[in-house]
Design a protein around this motif. Structure first.
Motif, PDB file in Angstrom:
ATOM      1  N   VAL A 166     -18.424  12.938 -24.597  1.00 55.53           N
ATOM      2  CA  VAL A 166     -18.358  13.962 -25.646  1.00 55.53           C
ATOM      3  C   VAL A 166     -17.051  13.831 -26.414  1.00 55.53           C
ATOM      4  O   VAL A 166     -17.025  13.836 -27.652  1.00 55.53           O
ATOM      5  CB  VAL A 166     -18.505  15.371 -25.029  1.00 55.53           C
ATOM      6  N   ARG A 167     -15.956  13.701 -25.680  1.00 55.82           N
ATOM      7  CA  ARG A 167     -14.648  13.571 -26.343  1.00 55.82           C
ATOM      8  C   ARG A 167     -14.572  12.255 -27.128  1.00 55.82           C
ATOM      9  O   ARG A 167     -13.968  12.196 -28.195  1.00 55.82           O
ATOM     10  CB  ARG A 167     -13.534  13.635 -25.296  1.00 55.82           C
ATOM     11  N   ARG A 168     -15.187  11.212 -26.589  1.00 54.23           N
ATOM     12  CA  ARG A 168     -15.198   9.929 -27.302  1.00 54.23           C
ATOM     13  C   ARG A 168     -15.934  10.051 -28.642  1.00 54.23           C
ATOM     14  O   ARG A 168     -15.494   9.508 -29.664  1.00 54.23           O
ATOM     15  CB  ARG A 168     -15.864   8.875 -26.413  1.00 54.23           C
ATOM     16  N   THR A 169     -17.052  10.783 -28.636  1.00 50.20           N
ATOM     17  CA  THR A 169     -17.798  10.978 -29.877  1.00 50.20           C
ATOM     18  C   THR A 169     -16.952  11.693 -30.914  1.00 50.20           C
ATOM     19  O   THR A 169     -16.939  11.317 -32.099  1.00 50.20           O
ATOM     20  CB  THR A 169     -19.079  11.779 -29.587  1.00 50.20           C
ATOM     21  N   LEU A 170     -16.228  12.718 -30.495  1.00 42.70           N
ATOM     22  CA  LEU A 170     -15.354  13.435 -31.429  1.00 42.70           C
ATOM     23  C   LEU A 170     -14.215  12.541 -31.917  1.00 42.70           C
ATOM     24  O   LEU A 170     -13.824  12.608 -33.085  1.00 42.70           O
ATOM     25  CB  LEU A 170     -14.785  14.685 -30.762  1.00 42.70           C
ATOM     26  N   ALA A 171     -13.688  11.720 -31.027  1.00 42.94           N
ATOM     27  CA  ALA A 171     -12.572  10.858 -31.410  1.00 42.94           C
ATOM     28  C   ALA A 171     -12.985   9.867 -32.491  1.00 42.94           C
ATOM     29  O   ALA A 171     -12.196   9.546 -33.386  1.00 42.94           O
ATOM     30  CB  ALA A 171     -12.051  10.113 -30.178  1.00 42.94           C
ATOM     31  N   PHE A 172     -14.217   9.389 -32.420  1.00 49.33           N
ATOM     32  CA  PHE A 172     -14.676   8.422 -33.404  1.00 49.33           C
ATOM     33  C   PHE A 172     -14.949   9.067 -34.769  1.00 49.33           C
ATOM     34  O   PHE A 172     -15.049   8.352 -35.769  1.00 49.33           O
ATOM     35  CB  PHE A 172     -15.943   7.720 -32.907  1.00 49.33           C
ATOM     36  N   SER A 173     -15.084  10.383 -34.821  1.00 49.30           N
ATOM     37  CA  SER A 173     -15.438  11.034 -36.086  1.00 49.30           C
ATOM     38  C   SER A 173     -14.363  11.988 -36.596  1.00 49.30           C
ATOM     39  O   SER A 173     -14.570  12.638 -37.619  1.00 49.30           O
ATOM     40  CB  SER A 173     -16.750  11.822 -35.916  1.00 49.30           C
ATOM     41  N   ILE A 174     -13.238  12.073 -35.918  1.00 48.96           N
ATOM     42  CA  ILE A 174     -12.241  13.069 -36.316  1.00 48.96           C
ATOM     43  C   ILE A 174     -11.674  12.751 -37.697  1.00 48.96           C
ATOM     44  O   ILE A 174     -11.309  13.671 -38.447  1.00 48.96           O
ATOM     45  CB  ILE A 174     -11.110  13.150 -35.255  1.00 48.96           C
ATOM     46  N   PRO A 207      -3.621  19.008 -33.368  1.00 48.88           N
ATOM     47  CA  PRO A 207      -3.452  19.217 -31.915  1.00 48.88           C
ATOM     48  C   PRO A 207      -4.518  18.499 -31.086  1.00 48.88           C
ATOM     49  O   PRO A 207      -4.211  17.943 -30.027  1.00 48.88           O
ATOM     50  CB  PRO A 207      -3.551  20.741 -31.762  1.00 48.88           C
ATOM     51  N   ILE A 208      -5.753  18.509 -31.546  1.00 50.30           N
ATOM     52  CA  ILE A 208      -6.817  17.819 -30.828  1.00 50.30           C
ATOM     53  C   ILE A 208      -6.608  16.308 -30.904  1.00 50.30           C
ATOM     54  O   ILE A 208      -6.815  15.590 -29.916  1.00 50.30           O
ATOM     55  CB  ILE A 208      -8.186  18.225 -31.400  1.00 50.30           C
ATOM     56  N   PHE A 209      -6.187  15.826 -32.065  1.00 54.94           N
ATOM     57  CA  PHE A 209      -5.880  14.409 -32.225  1.00 54.94           C
ATOM     58  C   PHE A 209      -4.789  13.978 -31.242  1.00 54.94           C
ATOM     59  O   PHE A 209      -4.893  12.917 -30.608  1.00 54.94           O
ATOM     60  CB  PHE A 209      -5.455  14.151 -33.668  1.00 54.94           C
ATOM     61  N   ASN A 210      -3.775  14.799 -31.088  1.00 57.68           N
ATOM     62  CA  ASN A 210      -2.700  14.490 -30.147  1.00 57.68           C
ATOM     63  C   ASN A 210      -3.218  14.447 -28.712  1.00 57.68           C
ATOM     64  O   ASN A 210      -2.764  13.632 -27.903  1.00 57.68           O
ATOM     65  CB  ASN A 210      -1.576  15.522 -30.268  1.00 57.68           C
ATOM     66  N   GLY A 211      -4.154  15.333 -28.393  1.00 61.11           N
ATOM     67  CA  GLY A 211      -4.741  15.299 -27.061  1.00 61.11           C
ATOM     68  C   GLY A 211      -5.544  14.033 -26.813  1.00 61.11           C
ATOM     69  O   GLY A 211      -5.498  13.453 -25.719  1.00 61.11           O
ATOM     70  N   PHE A 212      -6.260  13.573 -27.822  1.00 62.77           N
ATOM     71  CA  PHE A 212      -7.030  12.332 -27.684  1.00 62.77           C
ATOM     72  C   PHE A 212      -6.117  11.121 -27.463  1.00 62.77           C
ATOM     73  O   PHE A 212      -6.512  10.163 -26.801  1.00 62.77           O
ATOM     74  CB  PHE A 212      -7.887  12.103 -28.925  1.00 62.77           C
ATOM     75  N   LEU A 213      -4.911  11.167 -28.025  1.00 59.86           N
ATOM     76  CA  LEU A 213      -3.986  10.048 -27.852  1.00 59.86           C
ATOM     77  C   LEU A 213      -3.588   9.859 -26.397  1.00 59.86           C
ATOM     78  O   LEU A 213      -3.219   8.743 -25.991  1.00 59.86           O
ATOM     79  CB  LEU A 213      -2.728  10.268 -28.699  1.00 59.86           C
ATOM     80  N   LYS A 214      -3.664  10.921 -25.609  1.00 61.83           N
ATOM     81  CA  LYS A 214      -3.272  10.861 -24.196  1.00 61.83           C
ATOM     82  C   LYS A 214      -4.480  10.802 -23.271  1.00 61.83           C
ATOM     83  O   LYS A 214      -4.336  10.912 -22.051  1.00 61.83           O
ATOM     84  CB  LYS A 214      -2.413  12.083 -23.845  1.00 61.83           C
ATOM     85  N   ASP A 215      -5.659  10.624 -23.834  1.00 59.77           N
ATOM     86  CA  ASP A 215      -6.904  10.652 -23.058  1.00 59.77           C
ATOM     87  C   ASP A 215      -7.190   9.289 -22.442  1.00 59.77           C
ATOM     88  O   ASP A 215      -6.361   8.373 -22.477  1.00 59.77           O
ATOM     89  CB  ASP A 215      -8.055  11.098 -23.965  1.00 59.77           C
ATOM     90  N   LEU A 216      -8.382   9.137 -21.898  1.00 60.84           N
ATOM     91  CA  LEU A 216      -8.817   7.858 -21.353  1.00 60.84           C
ATOM     92  C   LEU A 216      -8.913   6.806 -22.456  1.00 60.84           C
ATOM     93  O   LEU A 216      -9.032   7.130 -23.643  1.00 60.84           O
ATOM     94  CB  LEU A 216     -10.190   8.011 -20.683  1.00 60.84           C
ATOM     95  N   TYR A 238     -15.693  23.347 -31.839  1.00 60.92           N
ATOM     96  CA  TYR A 238     -15.027  22.042 -31.859  1.00 60.92           C
ATOM     97  C   TYR A 238     -13.967  21.964 -30.763  1.00 60.92           C
ATOM     98  O   TYR A 238     -13.842  20.929 -30.079  1.00 60.92           O
ATOM     99  CB  TYR A 238     -14.399  21.806 -33.228  1.00 60.92           C
ATOM    100  N   GLU A 239     -13.227  23.031 -30.584  1.00 61.37           N
ATOM    101  CA  GLU A 239     -12.208  23.034 -29.531  1.00 61.37           C
ATOM    102  C   GLU A 239     -12.847  22.953 -28.149  1.00 61.37           C
ATOM    103  O   GLU A 239     -12.314  22.291 -27.247  1.00 61.37           O
ATOM    104  CB  GLU A 239     -11.348  24.294 -29.655  1.00 61.37           C
ATOM    105  N   THR A 240     -13.996  23.606 -27.986  1.00 53.25           N
ATOM    106  CA  THR A 240     -14.703  23.522 -26.704  1.00 53.25           C
ATOM    107  C   THR A 240     -15.167  22.099 -26.430  1.00 53.25           C
ATOM    108  O   THR A 240     -15.033  21.588 -25.306  1.00 53.25           O
ATOM    109  CB  THR A 240     -15.917  24.475 -26.710  1.00 53.25           C
ATOM    110  N   LEU A 241     -15.713  21.457 -27.431  1.00 54.61           N
ATOM    111  CA  LEU A 241     -16.170  20.072 -27.260  1.00 54.61           C
ATOM    112  C   LEU A 241     -14.997  19.133 -26.992  1.00 54.61           C
ATOM    113  O   LEU A 241     -15.112  18.186 -26.207  1.00 54.61           O
ATOM    114  CB  LEU A 241     -16.919  19.618 -28.512  1.00 54.61           C
ATOM    115  N   ALA A 242     -13.862  19.390 -27.643  1.00 52.51           N
ATOM    116  CA  ALA A 242     -12.702  18.512 -27.463  1.00 52.51           C
ATOM    117  C   ALA A 242     -12.144  18.589 -26.051  1.00 52.51           C
ATOM    118  O   ALA A 242     -11.466  17.648 -25.600  1.00 52.51           O
ATOM    119  CB  ALA A 242     -11.623  18.869 -28.478  1.00 52.51           C
TER     120      ALA A 242
END
Length: 906
Positions: A635-643, A661-670, A624-628
């Motif tokens: 790929v990251r968008r798919t995880l963001a929609f299902s987190i 931590p991954i959720f926080n990273g998505f907040l700063k993503d595209l 999961y961390e690798t995909l994130a």
């Protein structure tokens, strides 16, 4: 001047093709004209039969397009024209299935499916008219194209006609078509629809009749057939029992993943996650449904199982006699799966009572009686029906001497640092003959199995044979990975054989020193079991039973021994499937299989996590961390929609540790990734602890900033989520952090964003007013009056009217409070210089405010002020303002006018 029948006869006999097409197109209208006369209806239907013999394909195709509509008309008027469809229309449809023209055939097939879907064909007609024709069209001497189309129709109609007709009439011919040696197109159609047939006929027919055909199709010469099998694998798996799924289908799926064709491997990897999800079991996933229907005994047992790190659910038991001997699947991967059965046979158990080494060398004893019960009722899981027992001499334990699990340990023995060389349960079993708790699967190594050296020799021989068989295909990367793993397993087995004797001796010595006779008085704590797996057992089972690819080996080689053991411990799905799933993040897979394989892995990860259960999350954490952190934003968008779904599966503790931590990273993503987080912001935050949740109050403001300012849907979604977030925060937090964002959105440039924001502000007014004391609500109302009611821009003043209208409609404030705080400022806008503001005010007063009981019955000064304002608006110089101030709210036209005027204000 012609009658409908006369006009029909005239143009039906025309030599002009277009006239005859027009006749076919207007048949339904003609029937409607003559529906009062039964004889005229029958006459029209008879002319349809004559028109069906037209030599022009376009006329026949046009006629067939009208048949479903005519059939529906006949059904609605059945009393006047009984049996019309069965006598006149259905024979045409069936006959056209074998028409020489492709367009006519396609149209008739579509018509037949439409008729079946709308249940316009009687069951008797399906059995006597439709199915016999389809069986005839699929005969060996039938036309190739017609045969292929007929098979497709049979498969598509199976869910519509039901299990009985499918089993009696369709299933035998379908099984024959699966073995059509001459045409791969037919086999490909069968493979593509295999899952639908399985779901219709049920588990018994699937296992007895369809599975052998499915095995043949999965090893077909044509890669297109194998690819179709891979695509429908999940549906087939859902129609089988857990035992066959584990022992046969998993090995078959490994073959497809290692297929020489890249397209087959691609389809197999896409289906891997869904296939793994079919192993889901409530007792291992930690998810429960309909708990109120369970007895207290079953619930207590399942509660204990849910908190165990190591479980052996009833439906994962393996019986050697059920292992397929089909030569079409006797390859290396199948041999690896069958080793469990080989090892069980060497221990000399009777067929009725077989001890099978499961993951982590757990010996599971399942009587034939309980196995039959599990097979007959797979969904009713009763963990108490089986026992995990040590059987040193192959004998049975005495029921009188059996102890409950909680009587084996106490908290002291459980919580203290364990001694890895001590096997307490072995000594206890030899002394008392008691049943071993499945809490300690690591304490059942080969020490207790007579003739374990024979097992080692047998498995070494199997490994050597498989390596020899795979060496000719060493050029294939997947085959090379298998050879490397098998070689490592061979070396591990030789090492384990030498270490086994010394380990057993050490354990027996340590047991003598401990004095285990006091153990029966101990008790076990079931709330936090942490199983320990010995190196010998872990290496043996992991290496011999399952296939590990080279990427997994290279990844795990960097782990410490403890981490390596933890990363492999799970018994929910065959480890080979999980290893292949984890390898989907390997960069080499993107080059050799599919460039979007990581996206497919991310898409199915919540389902895999649910199947494994939160106790096995450690198996997926690194993936999961690798995909994130994947380079592809999709790929990251798919995880963001299902987190948020994954957070529900894992629970609050694992969510806080691994997902936040991954959720926080998505907040700063595209923005493409952030929108996935934003759409389910409320669903995720509600799962966090209140202190952790408050930390995100500071970050909500960042959602107002986007990469593209024209991305208004982002801000609209933010407003939607803020409405839901109001319930998660205190009035103080709402006022301090959410209020500025809401007021900002009310002034947005896009009307859709403002519309949602008015709803947000009204809900905020409601929440703050209900708080004690309601000072925050009063302050918010004053701010609305100051920033919007007195705004120098007309759009701001109009927004104030909209907010007031929403507050009234949704009853966000008691009417007396509304009259006190908002209405005076609202009525002052009757003198606004912009007509759009006055128009909206007139509509709000007439259609919303005066509908409230408070203003209808109260003779207060507030009612008088409203009436005076309305009278002033009725004399307004603008015609629209006059109109909406004068018309009574009950007028039927007002709603349409209101919508049109509201839209014009933007």
């Amino acid at each position: 001047m012609l009658t409908p029948l006369g006009r029909l006869d005239k143009y039906a006999a025309s030599e002009n093709v277009f006239n005859r097409q027009m006749v076919a197109r207007t048949l339904l209208d003609t029937l409607r004209e003559v529906c009062d006369d039964e004889r005229d209806c029958i006459a029209v239907l008879e002319r349809i039969s004559r028109l069906a013999d037209d030599s022009e394909p376009t006329v026949r195709a046009e006629l067939m397009e009208q048949v479903p509509h005519i059939a529906l008309f006949c059904q609605e008027n059945r009393p006047s024209i009984p049996y019309a469809f069965s006598k006149y229309l259905l024979p045409i449809v069936v006959r056209y299935l074998a028409d020489q023209n492709n367009q006519v055939r396609k149209t008739s097939q579509a018509a037949l499916l439409a008729l079946l879907e709308q249940e316009l064909i009687e069951r008797f007609d399906v059995e006597t008219k439709v199915c016999p024709i389809l069986i005839e069209l699929t005969a060996p001497d039938s036309n190739d194209d017609v045969k292929t189309e007929a098979v497709a129709i049979m498969c598509k109609m199976a869910p519509m006609v039901g299990k009985d007709i499918t089993e009696r009439l369709i299933l035998p011919r379908f099984c024959e078509m699966c073995c059509d040696c001459r045409m791969f197109h037919v086999r490909k159609v069968c493979a593509a629809n295999f899952g639908d047939i399985c779901s219709v006929v049920g588990q018994q027919a699937t296992e007895e009749m369809l599975l052998p055909r499915f095995f043949q199709l999965c090893s077909d010469n044509v890669w297109g057939v194998r690819k179709a099998c891979a695509e429908c694998f999940m549906a087939v798996s859902c129609a089988t029992c857990q035992e066959i799924r584990r022992t046969k289908l998993s090995a078959l799926f490994i073959n497809l993943i290692s297929d020489p064709s890249r397209w087959v491997r691609q389809a197999a990897f896409q289906s891997l996650g869904p296939f793994i999800s079919t192993f889901a079991n409530p007792s291992s996933s930690g998810q429960y449904f309909k708990e109120e229907s369970k007895s207290s005994e079953d619930t207590s047992v399942e509660d204990k199982n849910r908190i165990r790190d190591q479980e052996v659910p009833e439906d994962v038991q393996i019986r050697p006699e059920d292992v397929s001997s089909d030569p079409s699947i006797s390859n290396s991967s199948v041999k690896l799966e069958n080793m469990v059965e080989d090892r069980a046979e060497t221990s000399g158990k009777s067929p009725g009572e077989i001890s099978v080494p499961m993951d982590s060398s757990l010996l599971c004893t399942l009587s034939s009686e309980s196995h039959q019960e599990a097979a007959s009722n797979e969904n009713d899981k009763k963990p108490a029906n089986y026992k995990s027992a040590l059987r040193p001499e192959g004998g049975t334990s005495s029921p009188d001497s059996a102890l409950l699990d909680q009587e084996l340990y106490n908290s002291f023995h459980f919580w203290r640092t364990p001694l890895p060389e001590i096997d307490l349960d072995v000594e206890l079993e030899q002394g008392c003959g008691n049943t071993l708790s499945p809490e300690r699967p690591e304490e059942t190594p080969e020490v207790t199995i007579p003739g374990s050296s024979n097992i080692t020799m047998a498995t070494r021989k199997e490994l050597e044979e498989m390596i020899e068989n795979l060496e000719p295909h060493i050029d294939d990367p997947d085959v090379k990975a298998q050879v490397d793993v098998l070689s490592a397993a061979l070396r591990a087995s030789s090492l384990d054989a030498r270490e086994e004797a010394s380990d057993a001796e050490k354990r027996s010595d340590m047991q003598d020193e401990l004095g285990v006779n006091e153990l029966p008085n101990c008790k076990i704590n079931h709330t936090a079991s942490v199983p320990l797996i010995s190196d010998a057992v872990e290496n043996m089972d992991s290496a011999l039973r399952y296939i590990h690819n080279d990427s997994d080996l290279s990844t795990n080689s960097s782990f410490s021994p403890d981490e390596e053991k933890r990363s492999k411990v799970q018994d929910v799905v065959p480890q080979a499937l999980l290893d292949q799933y984890l390898s989907m993040t390997d960069p080499s897979r993107a080059q050799t299989v599919d460039t979007e394989i990581a996206k497919h892995c991310a898409y199915s990860l919540p389902g895999v996590a649910l199947t494994l259960g939160r106790q096995n999350w450690h198996c997926l954490r690194e993936t999961y961390e690798t995909l994130a952190s994947d380079m592809q934003w999709k790929v990251r968008r798919t995880l963001a929609f299902s987190i948020h779904e994954l957070a529900v599966i894992l629970g609050d503790q694992l969510t806080a540790a691994d997902l936040v931590p991954i959720f926080n990273g998505f907040l700063k993503d595209l923005d493409e990734v952030r929108i996935g987080v934003l759409k389910h912001l409320h669903d995720f935050l509600k799962l966090l602890h209140i202190d952790k949740r408050r930390e995100y109050l500071y970050q909500l403001q960042e959602f107002l900033v986007t990469d593209n300012s024209r991305n208004w849907r982002f801000r609209a979604e933010l407003a939607e989520q803020l409405i839901l977030l109001l319930e998660l925060y205190s009035p103080r937090d709402v006022y301090d952090y959410l209020r500025p964002i809401a007021l900002n959105l009310c002034a947005d440039k896009v009307s859709s964003v403002r519309w949602i924001s008015y709803k947000l502000v009204s809900e905020m007014v409601k929440k703050l007013h209900m708080a004690t004391p309601p000072t925050f609500g009063v302050d918010l109302i004053n701010e609305l009056v100051e920033n919007f009611g007195r705004c120098p821009k007309w759009s701001g003043r109009q927004a104030f009217v909209f907010v007031c209208q929403t507050v009234i409609e949704d009853d966000c404030l008691p009417m007396d409070q509304f009259a006190l705080h908002l209405m005076p400022h609202l009525l002052t806008l009757a003198n606004d210089r912009v007509p759009n503001v006055r128009v909206l005010l007139a509509k709000t007063l007439r259609q919303t405010l005066l509908e409230k009981e408070y203003f209808l019955t109260s003779a207060s000064c507030h009612q008088e002020a409203v009436e005076q304002t309305i009278m002033a608006l009725q004399m307004d110089r603008d015609s629209d303002v006059k109109y909406f101030a004068s018309i009574h709210p009950a007028s039927t036209k007002i709603s349409d006018d209101a919508m049109s005027t509201a839209s014009s204000t933007y």
